[in-house]
Design a protein around this motif. Structure first.
Motif, mmCIF file in Angstrom:
data_model
loop_
_atom_site.group_PDB
_atom_site.id
_atom_site.type_symbol
_atom_site.label_atom_id
_atom_site.label_comp_id
_atom_site.label_asym_id
_atom_site.label_seq_id
_atom_site.Cartn_x
_atom_site.Cartn_y
_atom_site.Cartn_z
ATOM 1 N N UNK A 80 0.825 -1.211 0.000
ATOM 2 C CA UNK A 80 0.000 0.000 0.000
ATOM 3 C C UNK A 80 0.861 1.263 0.000
ATOM 4 N N UNK A 81 1.926 1.269 0.805
ATOM 5 C CA UNK A 81 2.808 2.443 0.842
ATOM 6 C C UNK A 81 3.449 2.714 -0.510
ATOM 7 N N UNK A 82 3.986 1.669 -1.132
ATOM 8 C CA UNK A 82 4.716 1.878 -2.383
ATOM 9 C C UNK A 82 3.788 2.141 -3.558
ATOM 10 N N UNK A 83 2.664 1.444 -3.619
ATOM 11 C CA UNK A 83 1.715 1.737 -4.705
ATOM 12 C C UNK A 83 1.127 3.132 -4.516
ATOM 13 N N UNK A 84 0.898 3.530 -3.262
ATOM 14 C CA UNK A 84 0.431 4.886 -2.984
ATOM 15 C C UNK A 84 1.457 5.932 -3.397
ATOM 16 N N UNK A 85 2.727 5.648 -3.157
ATOM 17 C CA UNK A 85 3.796 6.573 -3.564
ATOM 18 C C UNK A 85 3.824 6.719 -5.085
ATOM 19 N N UNK A 86 3.685 5.612 -5.790
ATOM 20 C CA UNK A 86 3.688 5.665 -7.255
ATOM 21 C C UNK A 86 2.515 6.494 -7.759
ATOM 22 N N UNK A 87 1.332 6.251 -7.226
ATOM 23 C CA UNK A 87 0.156 7.004 -7.682
ATOM 24 C C UNK A 87 0.231 8.473 -7.287
ATOM 25 N N UNK A 88 0.850 8.772 -6.157
ATOM 26 C CA UNK A 88 1.037 10.172 -5.776
ATOM 27 C C UNK A 88 1.950 10.876 -6.764
ATOM 28 N N UNK A 89 3.045 10.219 -7.155
ATOM 29 C CA UNK A 89 3.947 10.807 -8.153
ATOM 30 C C UNK A 89 3.227 10.982 -9.492
ATOM 31 N N UNK A 93 2.341 14.549 -11.585
ATOM 32 C CA UNK A 93 3.086 14.519 -12.854
ATOM 33 C C UNK A 93 4.591 14.693 -12.652
ATOM 34 N N UNK A 94 5.139 13.937 -11.703
ATOM 35 C CA UNK A 94 6.589 13.964 -11.480
ATOM 36 C C UNK A 94 7.331 13.352 -12.654
ATOM 37 N N UNK A 95 8.626 13.629 -12.707
ATOM 38 C CA UNK A 95 9.479 13.047 -13.742
ATOM 39 C C UNK A 95 9.634 11.548 -13.494
ATOM 40 N N UNK A 96 9.989 10.831 -14.527
ATOM 41 C CA UNK A 96 10.091 9.367 -14.469
ATOM 42 C C UNK A 96 11.052 8.884 -13.387
ATOM 43 N N UNK A 97 12.116 9.618 -13.116
ATOM 44 C CA UNK A 97 13.112 9.193 -12.136
ATOM 45 C C UNK A 97 12.504 9.044 -10.733
ATOM 46 N N UNK A 98 11.458 9.784 -10.437
ATOM 47 C CA UNK A 98 10.812 9.727 -9.127
ATOM 48 C C UNK A 98 10.080 8.402 -8.886
ATOM 49 N N UNK A 99 9.791 7.679 -9.938
ATOM 50 C CA UNK A 99 9.054 6.417 -9.825
ATOM 51 C C UNK A 99 9.971 5.241 -9.505
ATOM 52 N N UNK A 100 11.261 5.383 -9.749
ATOM 53 C CA UNK A 100 12.177 4.256 -9.639
ATOM 54 C C UNK A 100 12.199 3.647 -8.234
ATOM 55 N N UNK A 101 12.402 4.467 -7.206
ATOM 56 C CA UNK A 101 12.491 3.958 -5.831
ATOM 57 C C UNK A 101 11.244 3.211 -5.392
ATOM 58 N N UNK A 102 10.069 3.860 -5.471
ATOM 59 C CA UNK A 102 8.865 3.145 -5.051
ATOM 60 C C UNK A 102 8.558 1.916 -5.909
#
Length: 125
Positions: A80-89, A93-102
């Motif tokens: 839930x934390x990581x999928x929530x982080x991805x959907x928040x990014x 409309x964050x840049x693609x690099x922000x999605x890598x960690x989550x």
């Protein structure tokens, strides 16, 4: 359990644990970059403390022997934390690099959960 599956489980679980503990500590000490990122994403800074504590407790739950129900909740929490982080990014409309960690932590969560040994499962199959 096959040796290959055990190796996959421990590699994924160790990397997952390192990732969750390191980001949890960063969130608990409220590093300036993290506070700024949370503000940009629209979350209050106290949320860092909550998710930092959850991550560290989740790692403890995943790593200690026994307590399969607690492990299930920990894996669900990580998911839930990581999928929530991805959907928040995505929402901001964050840049693609922000999605890598989550995304990496989400994949490691699923791999660790899937390959966990029978004695770490709620229902042994």
């Amino acid at each position: 359990m096959k040796k290959r599956d055990k190796i996959i489980y421990w590699v994924a679980t160790i990397w997952l644990s390192l990732g969750m503990v390191s980001t949890g500590i960063v969130q608990l000490i409220q590093m300036e970059e993290e506070v700024q990122k949370m503000n940009t994403l629209g979350y209050p800074s106290y949320f860092l403390t909550i998710i930092g504590v959850w991550k560290i407790l989740g790692v403890i739950a995943v790593l200690i022997p026994k307590f399969p129900l607690v492990k299930e909740w920990a894996y669900a929490g990580f998911f839930f934390l990581m999928s929530g982080a991805i959907f928040t990014h995505l929402a901001v409309a964050d840049e693609a690099v922000e999605y890598f960690g989550p995304a990496l932590l989400l994949v490691l969560t699923v791999v660790s959960w899937y390959f966990r040994p029978a004695d770490r499962k709620l229902i042994n199959s």
